[in-house]
Design an enzyme around this catalytic site. Sequence first.
Site, PDB file in Angstrom:
ATOM      1  N   THR A  65      -1.107  -9.418   5.690  1.00  0.00           N
ATOM      2  CA  THR A  65      -1.099  -8.581   6.881  1.00  0.00           C
ATOM      3  C   THR A  65      -2.227  -9.082   7.789  1.00  0.00           C
ATOM      4  O   THR A  65      -2.943 -10.012   7.419  1.00  0.00           O
ATOM      5  CB  THR A  65      -1.224  -7.087   6.476  1.00  0.00           C
ATOM      6  OG1 THR A  65      -0.875  -6.292   7.601  1.00  0.00           O
ATOM      7  CG2 THR A  65      -2.619  -6.726   5.996  1.00  0.00           C
ATOM      8  N   ALA A  93       2.168   0.881   8.651  1.00  0.00           N
ATOM      9  CA  ALA A  93       1.993   1.528   7.344  1.00  0.00           C
ATOM     10  C   ALA A  93       2.974   2.689   7.259  1.00  0.00           C
ATOM     11  O   ALA A  93       3.625   3.024   8.244  1.00  0.00           O
ATOM     12  CB  ALA A  93       0.573   2.039   7.219  1.00  0.00           C
ATOM     13  N   GLY A  94       3.080   3.291   6.095  1.00  0.00           N
ATOM     14  CA  GLY A  94       3.953   4.455   6.019  1.00  0.00           C
ATOM     15  C   GLY A  94       3.832   5.123   4.681  1.00  0.00           C
ATOM     16  O   GLY A  94       3.930   4.458   3.664  1.00  0.00           O
ATOM     17  N   HIS A  95       3.519   6.392   4.700  1.00  0.00           N
ATOM     18  CA  HIS A  95       3.643   7.108   3.432  1.00  0.00           C
ATOM     19  C   HIS A  95       4.072   8.545   3.653  1.00  0.00           C
ATOM     20  O   HIS A  95       3.760   9.146   4.670  1.00  0.00           O
ATOM     21  CB  HIS A  95       2.395   6.915   2.549  1.00  0.00           C
ATOM     22  CG  HIS A  95       1.274   7.826   2.812  1.00  0.00           C
ATOM     23  ND1 HIS A  95       0.062   7.397   3.261  1.00  0.00           N
ATOM     24  CD2 HIS A  95       1.189   9.154   2.644  1.00  0.00           C
ATOM     25  CE1 HIS A  95      -0.727   8.432   3.383  1.00  0.00           C
ATOM     26  NE2 HIS A  95      -0.077   9.498   3.032  1.00  0.00           N
ATOM     27  N   GLN A 144      -1.448  -0.865   3.375  1.00  0.00           N
ATOM     28  CA  GLN A 144      -1.065  -2.151   2.743  1.00  0.00           C
ATOM     29  C   GLN A 144      -1.849  -2.316   1.428  1.00  0.00           C
ATOM     30  O   GLN A 144      -2.067  -1.332   0.760  1.00  0.00           O
ATOM     31  CB  GLN A 144      -1.283  -3.327   3.706  1.00  0.00           C
ATOM     32  CG  GLN A 144      -0.319  -3.352   4.890  1.00  0.00           C
ATOM     33  CD  GLN A 144      -0.808  -2.590   6.106  1.00  0.00           C
ATOM     34  OE1 GLN A 144      -1.971  -2.536   6.390  1.00  0.00           O
ATOM     35  NE2 GLN A 144       0.103  -1.985   6.838  1.00  0.00           N
ATOM     36  N   ASP A 156       2.480  -0.869  -1.539  1.00  0.00           N
ATOM     37  CA  ASP A 156       3.509  -0.145  -2.286  1.00  0.00           C
ATOM     38  C   ASP A 156       3.048   0.230  -3.696  1.00  0.00           C
ATOM     39  O   ASP A 156       3.855   0.369  -4.613  1.00  0.00           O
ATOM     40  CB  ASP A 156       4.818  -0.948  -2.394  1.00  0.00           C
ATOM     41  CG  ASP A 156       5.334  -1.400  -1.041  1.00  0.00           C
ATOM     42  OD1 ASP A 156       5.284  -0.582  -0.112  1.00  0.00           O
ATOM     43  OD2 ASP A 156       5.763  -2.559  -0.918  1.00  0.00           O
ATOM     44  N   LYS A 201      -0.053   4.524  -3.256  1.00  0.00           N
ATOM     45  CA  LYS A 201      -1.312   5.103  -2.751  1.00  0.00           C
ATOM     46  C   LYS A 201      -1.083   6.477  -2.149  1.00  0.00           C
ATOM     47  O   LYS A 201      -1.882   7.374  -2.313  1.00  0.00           O
ATOM     48  CB  LYS A 201      -1.903   4.258  -1.606  1.00  0.00           C
ATOM     49  CG  LYS A 201      -2.345   2.900  -1.960  1.00  0.00           C
ATOM     50  CD  LYS A 201      -2.823   2.156  -0.721  1.00  0.00           C
ATOM     51  CE  LYS A 201      -1.748   1.851   0.294  1.00  0.00           C
ATOM     52  NZ  LYS A 201      -0.680   0.958  -0.133  1.00  0.00           N
ATOM     53  N   SER A 224      -0.642   8.431 -12.732  1.00  0.00           N
ATOM     54  CA  SER A 224       0.490   9.110 -12.122  1.00  0.00           C
ATOM     55  C   SER A 224       1.713   8.926 -13.014  1.00  0.00           C
ATOM     56  O   SER A 224       2.019   7.821 -13.448  1.00  0.00           O
ATOM     57  CB  SER A 224       0.713   8.526 -10.735  1.00  0.00           C
ATOM     58  OG  SER A 224       1.927   8.968 -10.215  1.00  0.00           O
ATOM     59  N   ARG A 234      15.142  -3.573   1.673  1.00  0.00           N
ATOM     60  CA  ARG A 234      14.789  -4.880   1.115  1.00  0.00           C
ATOM     61  C   ARG A 234      14.352  -4.757  -0.337  1.00  0.00           C
ATOM     62  O   ARG A 234      13.687  -3.792  -0.727  1.00  0.00           O
ATOM     63  CB  ARG A 234      13.620  -5.486   1.905  1.00  0.00           C
ATOM     64  CG  ARG A 234      14.087  -6.248   3.120  1.00  0.00           C
ATOM     65  CD  ARG A 234      13.192  -7.411   3.419  1.00  0.00           C
ATOM     66  NE  ARG A 234      11.851  -6.963   3.810  1.00  0.00           N
ATOM     67  CZ  ARG A 234      10.882  -7.808   4.120  1.00  0.00           C
ATOM     68  NH1 ARG A 234      11.076  -9.104   4.054  1.00  0.00           N
ATOM     69  NH2 ARG A 234       9.707  -7.364   4.494  1.00  0.00           N
TER      70      ARG A 234
HETATM   71  P1  GDP Z   1       2.338   3.310  -0.973  1.00  0.00           P
HETATM   72  O1  GDP Z   1       2.706   2.603   0.280  1.00  0.00           O
HETATM   73  O2  GDP Z   1       1.247   2.611  -1.727  1.00  0.00           O
HETATM   74  O3  GDP Z   1       2.069   4.772  -0.803  1.00  0.00           O
HETATM   75  O4  GDP Z   1       3.582   3.199  -1.936  1.00  0.00           O
HETATM   76  P2  GDP Z   1       5.092   3.651  -1.686  1.00  0.00           P
HETATM   77  O5  GDP Z   1       5.223   4.437  -0.448  1.00  0.00           O
HETATM   78  O6  GDP Z   1       5.945   2.483  -1.897  1.00  0.00           O
HETATM   79  O7  GDP Z   1       5.245   4.687  -2.877  1.00  0.00           O
HETATM   80  C1  GDP Z   1       5.830   4.374  -3.991  1.00  0.00           C
HETATM   81  C2  GDP Z   1       7.040   5.222  -4.312  1.00  0.00           C
HETATM   82  O8  GDP Z   1       6.909   5.514  -5.681  1.00  0.00           O
HETATM   83  C3  GDP Z   1       7.174   6.560  -3.619  1.00  0.00           C
HETATM   84  O9  GDP Z   1       8.554   6.822  -3.454  1.00  0.00           O
HETATM   85  C4  GDP Z   1       6.578   7.555  -4.610  1.00  0.00           C
HETATM   86  O10 GDP Z   1       7.164   8.830  -4.540  1.00  0.00           O
HETATM   87  C5  GDP Z   1       6.894   6.902  -5.914  1.00  0.00           C
HETATM   88  N1  GDP Z   1       5.880   7.129  -6.947  1.00  0.00           N
HETATM   89  C6  GDP Z   1       4.522   7.182  -6.778  1.00  0.00           C
HETATM   90  N2  GDP Z   1       3.913   7.348  -7.960  1.00  0.00           N
HETATM   91  C7  GDP Z   1       4.891   7.405  -8.902  1.00  0.00           C
HETATM   92  C8  GDP Z   1       4.902   7.540 -10.329  1.00  0.00           C
HETATM   93  O11 GDP Z   1       3.863   7.645 -10.981  1.00  0.00           O
HETATM   94  N3  GDP Z   1       6.123   7.516 -10.951  1.00  0.00           N
HETATM   95  C9  GDP Z   1       7.287   7.388 -10.276  1.00  0.00           C
HETATM   96  N4  GDP Z   1       8.406   7.371 -10.978  1.00  0.00           N
HETATM   97  N5  GDP Z   1       7.322   7.267  -8.935  1.00  0.00           N
HETATM   98  C10 GDP Z   1       6.151   7.271  -8.255  1.00  0.00           C
END
Ligand code: GDP
Length: 462
Positions: free
Chosen positions: A251, A48-50, A236, A17, A20, A447, A343
Amino acid sequence: MQRKKKAIVILGLQWGDEGKGKFIDFLVLSLSKVSKLLVARFQGGSNAGHSIEFNGRQVVFHALPSGMLEKNTQNLIGAGVNVDVVSLKKEIEEIKDIAPWWKENLFIAKEATVVVPTAKLIDNAQEKARGKGKIGTTGKAIGPTYSDFYGRTDDLSVYEAVDEDVFKKRYEEIKKSHLDTLAKKYSFEIDEQELRNQEEEFFDGIKFLRTLNIVSSASFTNTSMKDRQLFAEGAQGTLLDVRFGSRRDVTSSHTTSAGACVGLGIAPQSIGEVIGILKAYATRVGSGPFPTEIGGTRAYAWSGNHKRADEENFNYDINDADPLHQEIALRTLGREYGATTGRLRRCGWLDLPLAKYAIELNGVTKLGITKLDILDTLDEIPVCIGYEGYDGVDMDNLHNVKGIYKKLLGWKKNTRGLTSYEELPKEAKDYLSFIEQELGVPVAFISTGPARDEMIEKIPII
Ligand code: GDP
């Protein structure tokens, strides 16, 4: 002999999370403009999921590599991945209209392991048996499927699944063995009808798998690398690595850069860049040690007993003197809630000893920092620079450590959406420089918001 291009590996340095997905999306898009790409998944599976944004539409990828929406990009589901054929089929159905090239661009390693329906029942039974000590798996049978593979017992390879006769025999053997385990070890009651329904979907998925490009992972990858840039995407996070994470609260795969070697079939020397993604603070889902958790055990108990909806009406100040309130405020600001489960993600400060550990494990060459904008309103930002009476990191002792913190000045200005490093407030630059100096790795990307263009590219990757 033609020289191969060096691979780029991108992975999370914390507990997943980290954000990535956004960097992967950004890099696939930028790299595909200058080079032909092979995007590969090397571990995990549909756990996984993005989300990827495509012309204003949100597409969620679970097992599919992130280059599926680019016409000239090859995508590989590597040998180290567990393939859930039901979920894979659904994922492909969803992108068929926006990626009409999907079939010629997708390759599946014949060495990958197929997730069978009874493995999901075992996943359920094991979590039930763990009771209070449950891991909080996603129920996708990724763990049991790896166990079967490494135990050389009830595993089904893609290679076996695509041969009709071999599959029939092998599947019946595996099913019998799984049902035996469920009955004898877990006294688990099977819903026969439910299992038949799942099998029906599964057999459909296997038929579908047979229509895809099945390749040998190592030879396909190494050949493709002669004229394509390999971009290996981790799922992950490093601290959830099955070997080097905190034992059992992890994991079931190798989430480090070495995982890309064993999960695709490439040599360590063929990796050129390892991009490590670090959130500007820390989060962890579920149980397991978390030294920098804001509010400590109180916060841990809170996060285990509440859901997103419980916090929706809170309006705590991020600078609240009560750490639990501060943690809730950070979670609310960062939207740190499980996407499907709601969660609560436990929130904490950046932990530099753990980041150093993750950098060392992976050989990280560049850092991407996410969610800097979430810290915009803090008066001061604590950063963990070490543990009391302790040098370095011992994952087996992580439960007991007490962090030593340095408090950096907050910038108290809006950084959301900034795209140039110069525009960042001085204190934000100081925060980033401090991280760079302590970790000894340059920050390449920052970011500043969820959108693809809310990004500072400080050092170009190519
Ligand atoms: P991943 O599994 O590592 O890709 O992480 P997540 O899916 O949990 O992504 C994190 C969440 O944070 C997503 O809803 C993104 O749109 C958001 N996000 C990512 N980078 C940024 C950032 O720099 N700022 C903000 N405010 N949100 C972000």
